[in-house]
Design an enzyme around this catalytic site. Structure first.
Site, PDB file in Angstrom:
ATOM      1  N   GLU A  99      -2.690  11.580   2.788  1.00 26.52           N
ATOM      2  CA  GLU A  99      -3.477  11.050   3.896  1.00 26.52           C
ATOM      3  C   GLU A  99      -3.291  11.929   5.127  1.00 26.52           C
ATOM      4  OE1 GLU A  99      -4.660   6.739   5.689  1.00 26.52           O
ATOM      5  OE2 GLU A  99      -2.529   7.108   5.373  1.00 26.52           O
TER       6      GLU A  99
ATOM      7  N   GLU B 170       0.853  -1.189   0.000  1.00 25.43           N
ATOM      8  CA  GLU B 170       0.000   0.000   0.000  1.00 25.43           C
ATOM      9  C   GLU B 170       0.884   1.232   0.000  1.00 25.43           C
ATOM     10  OE1 GLU B 170      -2.852   0.199   3.199  1.00 25.43           O
ATOM     11  OE2 GLU B 170      -2.858   2.403   3.186  1.00 25.43           O
TER      12      GLU B 170
END
Length: 308
Positions: free
Chosen positions: A130, A125
């Site tokens: 974020e 990932e």
């Protein structure tokens, strides 16, 4: 990396087609799934997103947003929002995100990332964008299967936070960096600056992420103009850099989708330590009862281009 030609571009035209014409199988799909991060969210499908105005085109951009009008029942579904996933899976590639606005608001958890959900964490990932609760700056992380780490002394613009990429330890914090040099890389500060560009380059030797705010005169010309060819060797030092020094990237990362989503609360934004730092009352009550607090909880993309 050698100059790369556009292989597939999630441009305004294709995103308009996805949201309005419903051709979700061409490039991306607006997907309605339970939130893997256990957020106070209800991801809707493409037709519902269009009908409710949660995914739509403007003259020069594509918008995906959360509901900002509904007071939620504490026993009912979460706040309506949108989650987009590319149909194509990518390995070695460059992706450039031209973003005018990103979601803001306490309780929000927006993300632009890559993974293969059916094979997580074995396919790896990459979290490109974020953050939670308006807390700048942006954080860039990797999450992998065991035996993958990064050095603590990396040549990059950002500051290393954690070095063990193993998703099965340290509460899945992964390995990564904060863009400490760029307070306008996330949330309200990013939006106040007029947005900017994020770019990812993934190879078997390294993974790099760059950030340039809208008025940064060092933004590469091929990025600023959305050129059909890009040369990452001219882009300067990345914001976050993940070498294969202590991680065999080829075996820890497989074909991955691009995913863009906005959830609320959940495992990170709703954790007591993180949410209490925002100074607001109990997070579920806040998200349920303050819809207008999320009027700015939306992504606005000018383009997303993928080069292979």
């Amino acid at each position: 990396m050698r100059p790369s030609f556009v292989s597939r571009a999630l441009t305004l035209v294709s995103l308009v087609k996805l949201a309005v014409a419903g051709d979700i199988y061409t490039l991306s799909d607006i997907i309605a799934i339970p939130d893997p991060t256990h957020g106070r969210v209800n991801y809707v499908d493409s037709a519902t997103a269009q009908r409710l105005g949660l995914a739509f085109a403007t003259a020069n951009s594509f918008v995906m947003r959360a509901d900002d009008t509904t007071v939620l029942s504490p026993t009912g579904p979460g706040r309506n929002s949108v989650r987009i996933r590319s149909n194509n899976e990518y390995t070695t590639h460059v992706a450039v995100f031209d973003i005018n606005h990103m979601p803001e608001g306490c309780g929000t958890w927006p993300a632009v990332w890559e993974t293969l959900e059916a094979d997580w964490p074995d396919s790896g990932e990459i979290d490109i964008i974020e953050g939670v609760n308006n807390m700048s700056p942006n954080q860039v992380h990797l999450h992998t299967s065991p035996n993958c780490s990064i050095p603590s002394n990396i040549e990059q613009l950002g500051t290393v936070l954690t070095t063990d990429c193993d998703a099965t330890v340290n509460y899945n914090s992964g390995c990564g960096s904060t863009l400490s040099y760029a307070p306008n890389s996330f949330g309200p500060a990013f939006n106040a600056a007029g947005g900017g560009w994020y770019a990812l380059e993934r190879t078997d030797d390294y993974i790099s992420v760059w950030f340039w705010d809208r008025n940064n005169w060092l933004t590469p010309v091929d990025v600023r103009l959305g050129s059909p060819i890009v040369d990452t060797s001219l882009w300067g030092m990345p914001a976050a850099y993940f070498p294969n020094t202590d991680c065999d990237l080829a075996s820890h990362f497989g074909p991955n989708n691009i995913i863009i989503d906005l959830t609320f609360c959940g495992d990170w934004a709703g954790s007591a330590t993180v949410y209490n730092a925002s100074g607001l009352p109990f997070y579920l009550y806040y998200v349920n009862n303050n819809p207008r607090a999320f009027k700015n909880a939306y992504f606005q993309f000018a383009s997303i281009k993928v080069y292979e």
